[in-house]
Write an enzyme that holds these catalytic residues in place. Structure first.
Site, PDB file in Angstrom:
ATOM      1  N   CYS A 133      42.425 -54.747  -9.336  1.00  0.00           N
ATOM      2  CA  CYS A 133      42.036 -55.166 -10.699  1.00  0.00           C
ATOM      3  C   CYS A 133      42.334 -56.572 -10.491  1.00  0.00           C
ATOM      4  O   CYS A 133      43.119 -57.305  -9.954  1.00  0.00           O
ATOM      5  CB  CYS A 133      42.685 -54.761 -11.828  1.00  0.00           C
ATOM      6  SG  CYS A 133      41.853 -54.984 -13.460  1.00  0.00           S
ATOM      7  N   CYS A 176      43.044 -58.671 -12.800  1.00  0.00           N
ATOM      8  CA  CYS A 176      44.103 -59.444 -13.514  1.00  0.00           C
ATOM      9  C   CYS A 176      45.366 -59.738 -12.789  1.00  0.00           C
ATOM     10  O   CYS A 176      46.137 -60.303 -13.208  1.00  0.00           O
ATOM     11  CB  CYS A 176      44.313 -58.549 -14.898  1.00  0.00           C
ATOM     12  SG  CYS A 176      44.662 -56.821 -14.617  1.00  0.00           S
ATOM     13  N   CYS A 210      40.473 -58.662 -16.455  1.00  0.00           N
ATOM     14  CA  CYS A 210      40.151 -57.621 -15.687  1.00  0.00           C
ATOM     15  C   CYS A 210      38.927 -57.945 -14.953  1.00  0.00           C
ATOM     16  O   CYS A 210      38.412 -57.347 -13.925  1.00  0.00           O
ATOM     17  CB  CYS A 210      40.195 -56.136 -16.123  1.00  0.00           C
ATOM     18  SG  CYS A 210      41.812 -56.050 -16.984  1.00  0.00           S
ATOM     19  N   LYS A 270      38.984 -46.184 -19.334  1.00  0.00           N
ATOM     20  CA  LYS A 270      39.986 -46.610 -20.281  1.00  0.00           C
ATOM     21  C   LYS A 270      39.432 -46.705 -21.684  1.00  0.00           C
ATOM     22  O   LYS A 270      38.143 -47.317 -21.930  1.00  0.00           O
ATOM     23  CB  LYS A 270      40.443 -47.971 -19.987  1.00  0.00           C
ATOM     24  CG  LYS A 270      41.196 -48.151 -18.801  1.00  0.00           C
ATOM     25  CD  LYS A 270      41.733 -49.624 -18.366  1.00  0.00           C
ATOM     26  CE  LYS A 270      42.274 -49.928 -17.275  1.00  0.00           C
ATOM     27  NZ  LYS A 270      42.243 -51.363 -16.827  1.00  0.00           N
ATOM     28  N   LYS A 322      42.826 -43.301 -19.542  1.00  0.00           N
ATOM     29  CA  LYS A 322      43.946 -44.178 -19.772  1.00  0.00           C
ATOM     30  C   LYS A 322      43.570 -44.829 -21.435  1.00  0.00           C
ATOM     31  O   LYS A 322      42.529 -45.261 -21.395  1.00  0.00           O
ATOM     32  CB  LYS A 322      44.017 -45.046 -18.788  1.00  0.00           C
ATOM     33  CG  LYS A 322      45.170 -46.115 -18.874  1.00  0.00           C
ATOM     34  CD  LYS A 322      45.137 -47.108 -17.906  1.00  0.00           C
ATOM     35  CE  LYS A 322      46.235 -48.158 -18.143  1.00  0.00           C
ATOM     36  NZ  LYS A 322      46.374 -49.021 -16.863  1.00  0.00           N
ATOM     37  N   SER A 367      52.118 -48.299 -21.158  1.00  0.00           N
ATOM     38  CA  SER A 367      53.142 -48.928 -21.535  1.00  0.00           C
ATOM     39  C   SER A 367      53.359 -48.671 -22.948  1.00  0.00           C
ATOM     40  O   SER A 367      54.752 -48.555 -23.484  1.00  0.00           O
ATOM     41  CB  SER A 367      53.130 -50.449 -21.165  1.00  0.00           C
ATOM     42  OG  SER A 367      52.029 -51.043 -21.793  1.00  0.00           O
ATOM     43  N   TYR A 386      55.564 -43.896 -16.705  1.00  0.00           N
ATOM     44  CA  TYR A 386      57.116 -44.942 -16.395  1.00  0.00           C
ATOM     45  C   TYR A 386      58.224 -44.220 -16.693  1.00  0.00           C
ATOM     46  O   TYR A 386      59.302 -44.417 -15.981  1.00  0.00           O
ATOM     47  CB  TYR A 386      56.901 -46.115 -17.240  1.00  0.00           C
ATOM     48  CG  TYR A 386      55.886 -46.921 -17.153  1.00  0.00           C
ATOM     49  CD1 TYR A 386      55.582 -47.764 -15.989  1.00  0.00           C
ATOM     50  CD2 TYR A 386      54.877 -47.124 -18.148  1.00  0.00           C
ATOM     51  CE1 TYR A 386      54.607 -48.593 -15.907  1.00  0.00           C
ATOM     52  CE2 TYR A 386      53.707 -47.731 -18.061  1.00  0.00           C
ATOM     53  CZ  TYR A 386      53.560 -48.585 -17.035  1.00  0.00           C
ATOM     54  OH  TYR A 386      52.339 -49.299 -16.874  1.00  0.00           O
TER      55      TYR A 386
HETATM   56 ZN   LIG Z   1      43.302 -55.344 -15.141  1.00  0.00          ZN
END
Ligand SMILES: [Zn+2]
Length: 324
Positions: free
Chosen positions: A116, A118, A126, A190, A246, A273, A312
């Site tokens: 990506c 970012c 992104c 996403k 996601k 996250s 995670y």
């Molecule tokens: Zn990104």
């Protein structure tokens, strides 16, 4: 009167016996953050996870293998980013990461590279944009170049995560042209969500506000399943070998839709996250059993149709499964 559903719940063993699916360590993918500057400390926004040095990443990968986890998702954090993200093409950090991990871990672990913009641009956005418009082709071309570099260095799978149109088409073509026909593309899907915020803080180098087009211009509207499926159809038609939905918990129905429409397509779901924070902080705030809630979420994501889950909490989950 004893009915059918009571009879098949007679014992824990019986309940296990009749399960059509389970959560296994082999379903898990562990996302890791590796820093070029080798600074290792707890990630403030993803409490409980650490930034890793390359040595630390090797240890984390060995740990994942020991626990039966077959894959990691790699996020590399460079010392510096630049305005157009072209640093991705000449900085050799990711190359060193993939070479080293491949050399140390070999075929025991699938190395997935998150691709990506970012991670490379100073705006930490992104996609490329101009006058409020997403520049799909320019973004996809850049992602494809980065993917080739990572795959050449040893990434087993490349995962374009910018959600721009054409990202799979460009990546597939560039990989094939480079003789990397056997490297699968795992495309991200996403919905536009606030749950990515802790992640963005984790990969951010500066406190400057992110500048770019509104994320609603490239991610799918959360309430519009048709819009989401349109993008899935596009990327599948362009040759996506696997997909990632996601976030996971807010998109369980979308995981099911993808499964129903493409039963042969391997589907991953990313417990992001914000979901991680939800699981881990709920225990502190409301006396919820953290381990039980974690396993409930993973079970519901599997039930919805995900073959793989990025979490995670992958190490904790694999450990719990081992003890169960
Ligand atoms: Zn990104």
């Amino acid at each position: 009167m004893v009915n059918l559903t009571t009879r098949i719940k007679k014992s824990k063993a019986m309940i296990r016996l009749v399960r059509p699916i389970e959560v296994n360590a082999s379903n898990l993918i562990y996302p890791i953050f590796i820093r070029e500057d080798e600074k290792t400390f707890g990630i403030p926004s993803i409490r409980g996870q650490n930034y890793l040095s390359l040595d630390g990443a090797v240890d984390a990968c060995h740990k994942a293998v020991e626990l039966g986890i077959p894959a990691v998702m790699i996020f590399g954090i460079l010392k510096e980013k630049n305005e157009d993200g072209s640093i991705a093409l000449h900085n050799d950090f990711h190359t060193r990461v993939f070479r080293r991990l491949k050399k140390e871990i070999g075929e025991d672990l699938v190395l997935i590279s998150n691709i990506c913009l970012c991670e490379y641009t100073t705006q930490e956005f992104c996609v490329y944009s101009e006058n409020g418009k997403v520049l799909n082709e320019k973004t996809a071309e850049m992602l494809a170049k980065i993917a080739v570099i990572h795959a050449k260095a040893g990434a087993d799978v490349v995962a374009p995560s910018a959600m721009c149109d054409g990202q799979v088409r460009h990546m597939r073509r560039a990989l094939d042209d480079a003789g990397l026909e056997d490297v699968p593309v795992m495309s991200y899907f996403k919905t536009d969500t606030c749950l990515f915020q802790p992640f963005f803080e984790a990969i951010t180098l500066s406190d400057a506000p992110r500048v770019g087009v509104d994320s609603s211009k490239f991610r799918a509207d959360i309430i519009n399943a048709k819009m989401f499926m349109q993008k899935v159809d596009l990327d599948v038609s362009e040759g996506a070998d696997m997909v990632i939905v996601k976030p996971a918990l807010t998109n369980l129905d979308l995981i099911l839709k993808v499964k129903q429409k493409y039963p042969a397509l391997p589907i991953a779901a990313y417990q992001v996250s914000g979901e991680y924070a939800m699981i881990n902080l709920l225990a502190e705030h409301a006396h919820v059993n953290q381990d039980a809630f974690l396993m409930e979420t993973l079970s519901s994501i599997r039930r919805a149709g995900a073959d793989m889950i990025l979490s995670y909490n992958a190490l904790e989950a694999a450990d719990l499964l081992k003890k169960a």
